[in-house]
Design a protein around this motif. Structure first.
Motif, PDB file in Angstrom:
ATOM      1  N   LYS A  53       0.816  -1.214   0.000  1.00 35.72           N
ATOM      2  CA  LYS A  53       0.000   0.000   0.000  1.00 35.72           C
ATOM      3  C   LYS A  53       0.852   1.267   0.000  1.00 35.72           C
ATOM      4  CE  LYS A  53      -3.564   0.025   2.821  1.00 35.72           C
ATOM      5  NZ  LYS A  53      -4.419  -0.190   4.003  1.00 35.72           N
ATOM      6  N   ASP A  54       2.055   1.165   0.545  1.00 37.35           N
ATOM      7  CA  ASP A  54       2.957   2.320   0.683  1.00 37.35           C
ATOM      8  C   ASP A  54       4.021   2.335  -0.417  1.00 37.35           C
ATOM      9  OD1 ASP A  54       3.865   4.611   2.272  1.00 37.35           O
ATOM     10  OD2 ASP A  54       5.597   3.367   2.780  1.00 37.35           O
ATOM     11  N   LEU A  55       3.842   1.502  -1.424  1.00 38.21           N
ATOM     12  CA  LEU A  55       4.895   1.190  -2.388  1.00 38.21           C
ATOM     13  C   LEU A  55       5.515   2.416  -3.043  1.00 38.21           C
ATOM     14  CD1 LEU A  55       6.388  -1.149  -3.792  1.00 38.21           C
ATOM     15  CD2 LEU A  55       4.614  -1.082  -5.554  1.00 38.21           C
ATOM     16  N   ASN A  56       4.705   3.332  -3.530  1.00 37.54           N
ATOM     17  CA  ASN A  56       5.225   4.460  -4.307  1.00 37.54           C
ATOM     18  C   ASN A  56       5.394   5.733  -3.490  1.00 37.54           C
ATOM     19  OD1 ASN A  56       5.301   2.783  -6.467  1.00 37.54           O
ATOM     20  ND2 ASN A  56       3.668   3.757  -7.621  1.00 37.54           N
TER      21      ASN A  56
ATOM     22  N   ALA B  50       4.284   8.161   0.157  1.00 37.70           N
ATOM     23  CA  ALA B  50       3.074   8.720   0.765  1.00 37.70           C
ATOM     24  C   ALA B  50       2.320   9.655  -0.155  1.00 37.70           C
ATOM     25  CB  ALA B  50       3.445   9.440   2.066  1.00 37.70           C
TER      26      ALA B  50
ATOM     27  N   SER C 146       2.042   9.460  -3.476  1.00 33.13           N
ATOM     28  CA  SER C 146       1.682   8.904  -4.779  1.00 33.13           C
ATOM     29  C   SER C 146       0.182   8.654  -4.893  1.00 33.13           C
ATOM     30  CB  SER C 146       2.429   7.596  -5.033  1.00 33.13           C
ATOM     31  OG  SER C 146       1.844   6.537  -4.308  1.00 33.13           O
TER      32      SER C 146
ATOM     33  N   THR D  56      -0.687   5.083  -3.613  1.00 41.22           N
ATOM     34  CA  THR D  56      -0.806   4.993  -2.154  1.00 41.22           C
ATOM     35  C   THR D  56      -2.101   5.626  -1.674  1.00 41.22           C
ATOM     36  OG1 THR D  56       1.598   5.021  -1.918  1.00 41.22           O
ATOM     37  CG2 THR D  56       0.316   5.603   0.031  1.00 41.22           C
ATOM     38  N   HIS D  57      -2.483   6.732  -2.284  1.00 42.70           N
ATOM     39  CA  HIS D  57      -3.727   7.418  -1.900  1.00 42.70           C
ATOM     40  C   HIS D  57      -4.936   6.505  -2.078  1.00 42.70           C
ATOM     41  CE1 HIS D  57      -6.809  10.504  -1.597  1.00 42.70           C
ATOM     42  NE2 HIS D  57      -7.241  10.169  -2.801  1.00 42.70           N
TER      43      HIS D  57
ATOM     44  N   MET E  47      -4.914   3.231  -2.330  1.00 45.54           N
ATOM     45  CA  MET E  47      -4.781   1.978  -1.592  1.00 45.54           C
ATOM     46  C   MET E  47      -5.030   2.162  -0.098  1.00 45.54           C
ATOM     47  SD  MET E  47      -4.124  -0.623  -3.583  1.00 45.54           S
ATOM     48  CE  MET E  47      -3.311  -1.849  -2.550  1.00 45.54           C
ATOM     49  N   LYS E  48      -5.236   3.389   0.326  1.00 42.01           N
ATOM     50  CA  LYS E  48      -5.353   3.685   1.755  1.00 42.01           C
ATOM     51  C   LYS E  48      -6.440   2.855   2.434  1.00 42.01           C
ATOM     52  CE  LYS E  48      -6.028   7.933   2.530  1.00 42.01           C
ATOM     53  NZ  LYS E  48      -6.255   9.355   2.911  1.00 42.01           N
TER      54      LYS E  48
ATOM     55  N   ARG F 283      -8.632   0.918  -7.902  1.00 44.20           N
ATOM     56  CA  ARG F 283      -7.491   0.134  -7.416  1.00 44.20           C
ATOM     57  C   ARG F 283      -7.114  -0.969  -8.408  1.00 44.20           C
ATOM     58  NH1 ARG F 283      -9.993   0.919  -2.207  1.00 44.20           N
ATOM     59  NH2 ARG F 283     -11.078  -1.086  -2.299  1.00 44.20           N
TER      60      ARG F 283
ATOM     61  N   GLU G 264       3.575   4.438 -12.486  1.00 42.55           N
ATOM     62  CA  GLU G 264       2.728   5.351 -11.714  1.00 42.55           C
ATOM     63  C   GLU G 264       1.546   5.794 -12.571  1.00 42.55           C
ATOM     64  OE1 GLU G 264       1.284   6.935  -8.593  1.00 42.55           O
ATOM     65  OE2 GLU G 264       3.367   6.347  -8.295  1.00 42.55           O
TER      66      GLU G 264
END
Length: 554
Positions: A116-119, A121, A123, A126-127, A129-130, A283, A296
């Motif tokens: 979830k944090d891959l790219n 905070a 990206s 990540t937004h 996938m929160k 997602r 991205e």
């Protein structure tokens, strides 16, 4: 491809059955959880491949699995390094060797949060996938799913080596097959577009490197992926790539972007934009494009018909299959949309016109009712397409294209924006509209949609469209023909765009035999292979009635 690889299809069916028996019976939930696992597997493989390539070429590459990872919730603490996790343990190839319970806890508590944090905070990935959750409930199910996915990738690799198909293309086929299993598709007019129809539309539009390309109702990102694959295939051809054989639908495609220059890759990353109002689909779309090498993707949660979406004249190409038969709250419709309607199939087409730059081209699937319905909003939209746009083509599709989801009759609209919504028209933009009646798309038109021999009309449509000529495409008894704008706009037709309005039907005179001749054949068919005993029995029934009827006819 899957229709021709029973082993691969069997493995995917096994995966579905494992999730079903493991307590995850909702197809949309299952596909999301399977996607997370596919993404973990693919991320590890891509990373190792890029690392190996970099070592071979001497380029610098920093692995996503090198160093330490500190979960976001611990980063503001006084000693965050205490909570650091060795990234190497987050690889698929590492955690798949763990014992069942340890694996489940490791994936739930470390691998999935890392994903979830891959790219980073900030990206887009990540937004979105929160709010994603990993809900595989049983260790045994996770172990079986990991093993089956490893088996699927092994079969894909074997198929790639034996048949020469790009691995990413096969992986994309597998992912699309999984998406096709979403039983909730078809509600509210949302249909997954077959990949060969997407390829057809990309070949008609021919997007180029540097074009800004959008899908305002992108779902899982199929059209964006279709445009991406078309562009990198053309770049690969220009770079001298050989052995690019046509696929089962006659299209030449590659997903391998390794030959792209760094500059071209950067341009492509900023070329594709998708929007959807379903957070789960956003997602899935993000991961779909990322698994195809787009690091991205620009896919966002957005209702593009609402007041909150203000973009216009922003894109060179729009490819879309927007929702059919839906409606939107009248109070939330963007004021820039002028049609007096709440029907989404009309508003989306007007919105796509609004999103195009002048000179930009759209290829859009619509229900055929848009072409001929008599309501004022329908006619007003058709007038916009004919007068403010160069309406290049209307391709009607057979009603089975979207089965098993629905049997709705659809058409492809292909148009280029010439006049803006506020421009004064000095001359209608359309000169002639090219019509084509697709009869077959290379697949059976029943619920099974089995691959048929040949390509159907797909390749003929592309060839005839790019060779179209108003002076020669005049035979209206043929599959394709041109109609001048003056005829479409006249008082009799009043901007009706249905193919049947302009096609000339050919009636062939059929000669039938006289009734007594037909009756003789029927009688002979009944008695021809019977012995005397059977004939005696039959003559008391149907044959006697036929003989009586023949007697009445004289």
């Amino acid at each position: 491809m899957l229709q021709n690889n029973s082993e691969l299809k069997s493995k995917i069916d096994q995966l579905w059955n494992k999730f079903w028996s493991g307590g995850i019976s909702n197809p949309l939930t299952a596909i999301e959880q399977i996607t997370y696992l596919l993404f973990m597997k693919r991320l590890d493989e891509l990373d190792q491949k890029r690392k190996a390539d970099a070592e071979w070429t001497g380029e610098n590459y920093t692995s996503k699995f090198e160093g330490q990872w500190i979960p976001p919730e611990y980063r503001n603490q006084s000693e965050p390094e205490k909570f650091a996790i060795d990234k190497r343990t987050l690889r698929w190839s590492e955690f798949k060797r763990m014992q069942a319970e340890e694996m489940l806890q490791h994936v739930q508590g470390k691998v999935f949060p890392f994903l979830k944090d891959l790219n980073g905070a900030e990206s887009n990935f990540t937004h979105h996938m929160k709010n994603a959750v990993f809900i595989i409930p049983k260790a045994a199910l996770l172990v079986e799913a990991v093993k089956t996915i490893d088996d699927i990738f092994a079969v894909m690799e074997k198929d790639s080596q034996e048949k020469g198909q790009a691995f990413q293309d096969i992986q994309g086929d597998v992912y699309e097959f999984l998406l096709s299993e979403i039983a909730t598709a078809g509600k509210n007019g949302q249909f997954r577009t077959p990949r060969h129809i997407i390829k057809l539309m990309a070949d008609l539009v021919q997007p180029q490197l540097g074009h800004r390309i959008a899908d305002p109702a992108c779902g899982t990102g199929g059209f964006l992926l279709g445009a991406y694959q078309y562009i990198i295939t053309e770049l690969a051809k220009k770079a001298g790539a050989k052995d690019l054989a046509p696929d089962e639908d006659g299209f030449i495609r590659t997903s391998v972007a390794a030959s792209l220059t760094e500059k071209a890759q950067a341009i492509l990353q900023q070329s594709l934009y998708g929007y959807d109002i379903d957070a789960t689909m956003v997602r899935l779309g993000l991961m779909n494009l990322m698994m195809h090498g787009i690091d991205e993707p620009n896919i966002d949660y957005q209702d593009t018909l609402s007041k909150s979406y203000s973009e216009e004249s922003a894109y060179d190409v729009v490819l879309a299959n927007p929702p059919f038969t839906g409606s939107i709250d009248k109070g939330d419709i963007n004021e820039a949309l002028q049609l007096s309607t709440t029907k989404t199939e009309l508003l989306f087409v007007e919105n796509i016109y609004r999103l195009l730059k002048k000179g930009g081209t759209a290829c859009v699937i619509v229900p055929q009712g848009v072409l001929f319905s008599s309501g004022k909003a329908f006619k007003d939209l058709r007038q916009i397409l004919v007068e403010r746009c160069d309406l290049k083509a209307i391709i009607t599709l057979p009603s089975g294209v979207f089965k098993p989801y629905a049997g709705v009759s659809t058409a492809i609209l292909l148009f280029t924006k010439v006049w803006g919504a506020k421009d004064k028209i000095t001359k209608p933009a359309t000169e002639n509209v090219w019509f084509y009646e697709m009869v077959a798309d290379g697949y059976s038109l029943d619920d099974k949609r089995n691959k048929q021999q040949g390509y159907g009309d797909l390749q003929d449509i592309i060839n005839q469209y790019h060779a179209r000529d108003a002076a020669t495409d005049t035979d209206r008894t043929a599959k394709y023909f041109m109609v001048p704008r003056s005829e479409i706009a006249d008082e009799k037709n009043n901007f009706d765009l249905s193919l049947s309005r302009y096609k000339t039907d050919v009636f062939e005179e059929v000669h039938y035999d006289a009734p007594d001749v037909i009756l003789d054949r029927l009688i002979q068919a009944e008695v021809g292979n019977l012995d005397e005993a059977e004939l005696a029995k039959l003559q008391s029934g149907i044959v006697r009635d036929l003989l009586d009827l023949k007697g009445m006819l004289g």
